[in-house]
Design a protein around this motif. Structure first.
Motif, PDB file in Angstrom:
ATOM      1  N   GLN A 139       0.612  -1.324   0.152  1.00  0.00           N
ATOM      2  CA  GLN A 139       0.077   0.285  -0.058  1.00  0.00           C
ATOM      3  C   GLN A 139       0.789   1.068  -0.198  1.00  0.00           C
ATOM      4  OE1 GLN A 139      -2.782  -0.506   3.585  1.00  0.00           O
ATOM      5  NE2 GLN A 139      -4.175  -1.580   2.114  1.00  0.00           N
ATOM      6  N   PRO A 140       0.478   2.067  -1.170  1.00  0.00           N
ATOM      7  CA  PRO A 140       0.952   3.490  -0.714  1.00  0.00           C
ATOM      8  C   PRO A 140       1.206   3.477   0.591  1.00  0.00           C
ATOM      9  CG  PRO A 140      -0.882   3.890  -2.129  1.00  0.00           C
ATOM     10  CD  PRO A 140      -1.021   2.118  -1.203  1.00  0.00           C
ATOM     11  N   GLY A 141       2.492   4.127   1.171  1.00  0.00           N
ATOM     12  CA  GLY A 141       3.361   4.456   2.333  1.00  0.00           C
ATOM     13  C   GLY A 141       4.594   3.352   3.042  1.00  0.00           C
ATOM     14  N   GLY A 142       4.055   2.307   2.190  1.00  0.00           N
ATOM     15  CA  GLY A 142       4.326   0.893   3.132  1.00  0.00           C
ATOM     16  C   GLY A 142       5.997   0.921   2.665  1.00  0.00           C
ATOM     17  N   SER A 143       6.869  -0.524   2.751  1.00  0.00           N
ATOM     18  CA  SER A 143       7.327  -0.834   2.574  1.00  0.00           C
ATOM     19  C   SER A 143       7.913  -1.832   1.892  1.00  0.00           C
ATOM     20  CB  SER A 143       9.102  -0.371   3.734  1.00  0.00           C
ATOM     21  OG  SER A 143       8.890   1.115   4.356  1.00  0.00           O
ATOM     22  N   LEU A 144       9.628  -2.082   1.060  1.00  0.00           N
ATOM     23  CA  LEU A 144       9.603  -2.887   0.825  1.00  0.00           C
ATOM     24  C   LEU A 144      11.088  -3.382   0.672  1.00  0.00           C
ATOM     25  CD1 LEU A 144       7.192  -3.971  -2.702  1.00  0.00           C
ATOM     26  CD2 LEU A 144       7.469  -4.881  -0.664  1.00  0.00           C
ATOM     27  N   SER A 172       8.563   4.996   2.250  1.00  0.00           N
ATOM     28  CA  SER A 172       7.251   5.388   1.921  1.00  0.00           C
ATOM     29  C   SER A 172       7.335   5.569   0.542  1.00  0.00           C
ATOM     30  CB  SER A 172       7.660   7.022   1.680  1.00  0.00           C
ATOM     31  OG  SER A 172       8.152   7.397   3.324  1.00  0.00           O
ATOM     32  N   LEU A 173       6.949   3.945   0.037  1.00  0.00           N
ATOM     33  CA  LEU A 173       6.233   3.774  -1.428  1.00  0.00           C
ATOM     34  C   LEU A 173       5.251   4.667  -1.887  1.00  0.00           C
ATOM     35  CD1 LEU A 173       7.381   0.688  -1.116  1.00  0.00           C
ATOM     36  CD2 LEU A 173       8.192   2.063  -2.730  1.00  0.00           C
ATOM     37  N   VAL A 180       7.030  -4.393  -8.265  1.00  0.00           N
ATOM     38  CA  VAL A 180       6.687  -3.475  -7.217  1.00  0.00           C
ATOM     39  C   VAL A 180       5.708  -3.249  -7.286  1.00  0.00           C
ATOM     40  CG1 VAL A 180       7.676  -1.565  -5.452  1.00  0.00           C
ATOM     41  CG2 VAL A 180       9.111  -3.216  -6.147  1.00  0.00           C
ATOM     42  N   ALA A 181       4.648  -3.410  -6.987  1.00  0.00           N
ATOM     43  CA  ALA A 181       3.447  -3.024  -7.388  1.00  0.00           C
ATOM     44  C   ALA A 181       3.181  -1.772  -5.590  1.00  0.00           C
ATOM     45  CB  ALA A 181       2.490  -3.663  -7.525  1.00  0.00           C
ATOM     46  N   VAL A 182       2.697  -0.693  -5.887  1.00  0.00           N
ATOM     47  CA  VAL A 182       1.877   0.130  -4.739  1.00  0.00           C
ATOM     48  C   VAL A 182       1.003   1.079  -5.075  1.00  0.00           C
ATOM     49  CG1 VAL A 182       2.288   2.024  -3.870  1.00  0.00           C
ATOM     50  CG2 VAL A 182       3.847   0.512  -4.541  1.00  0.00           C
TER      51      VAL A 182
END
Length: 123
Positions: free
Chosen positions: A13-18, A84-85, A119-121
């Motif tokens: 999700q937006p704001g997430g990290s990977l 902060s994706l 990577v899918a945000v």
């Protein structure tokens, strides 16, 4: 020949990290730098971050302050911590090896690429 294998992509999700990881094998003496690129369908592949064996690091302006590249020279691995994706970070991410000019720190990519990791945000 150099072989590259990426791992760590996924849906976030937006704001997430990977965290992406890449391992290089084969003729490891061909390169002295490693990096991450990304590509969106219909667009050219773009550099995201590169790091030399002297730890000179360069980031694309769009990821500065959010992404961190790191390299383990002994293990020939490179990682990309993405925080902060944003939806615009959605792409296939590719690992690359290259040559970093010791006088200018310019990164010259070599034609060795991994298969890529998506990577899918999205919310």
């Amino acid at each position: 020949q150099v072989q590259l294998m990426e791992s760590g992509g996924g849906l976030v999700q937006p704001g997430g990290s990977l965290r992406l990881s890449c391992s290089a094998s084969g003729n490891i003496f061909e390169f002295n730098a490693m990096g991450w690129y990304r590509q969106v369908p219909g667009k050219e592949r773009e550099s995201v971050a590169t790091v030399s064996n002297r730890d000179y690091i360069n980031y694309a302006d769009s990821v500065k302050g959010r992404f961190t590249i790191s390299r383990d020279n002994a293990k020939n691995t490179v990682s990309l911590q993405m925080n902060s994706l944003k939806p615009e970070d959605t792409a296939v991410y590719y690992c690359n090896v290259g040559f970093s000019d010791p006088d200018t720190d310019t990164y010259y990519e070599m034609d060795y690429w991994g298969k890529g990791t998506l990577v899918a945000v999205t919310s």
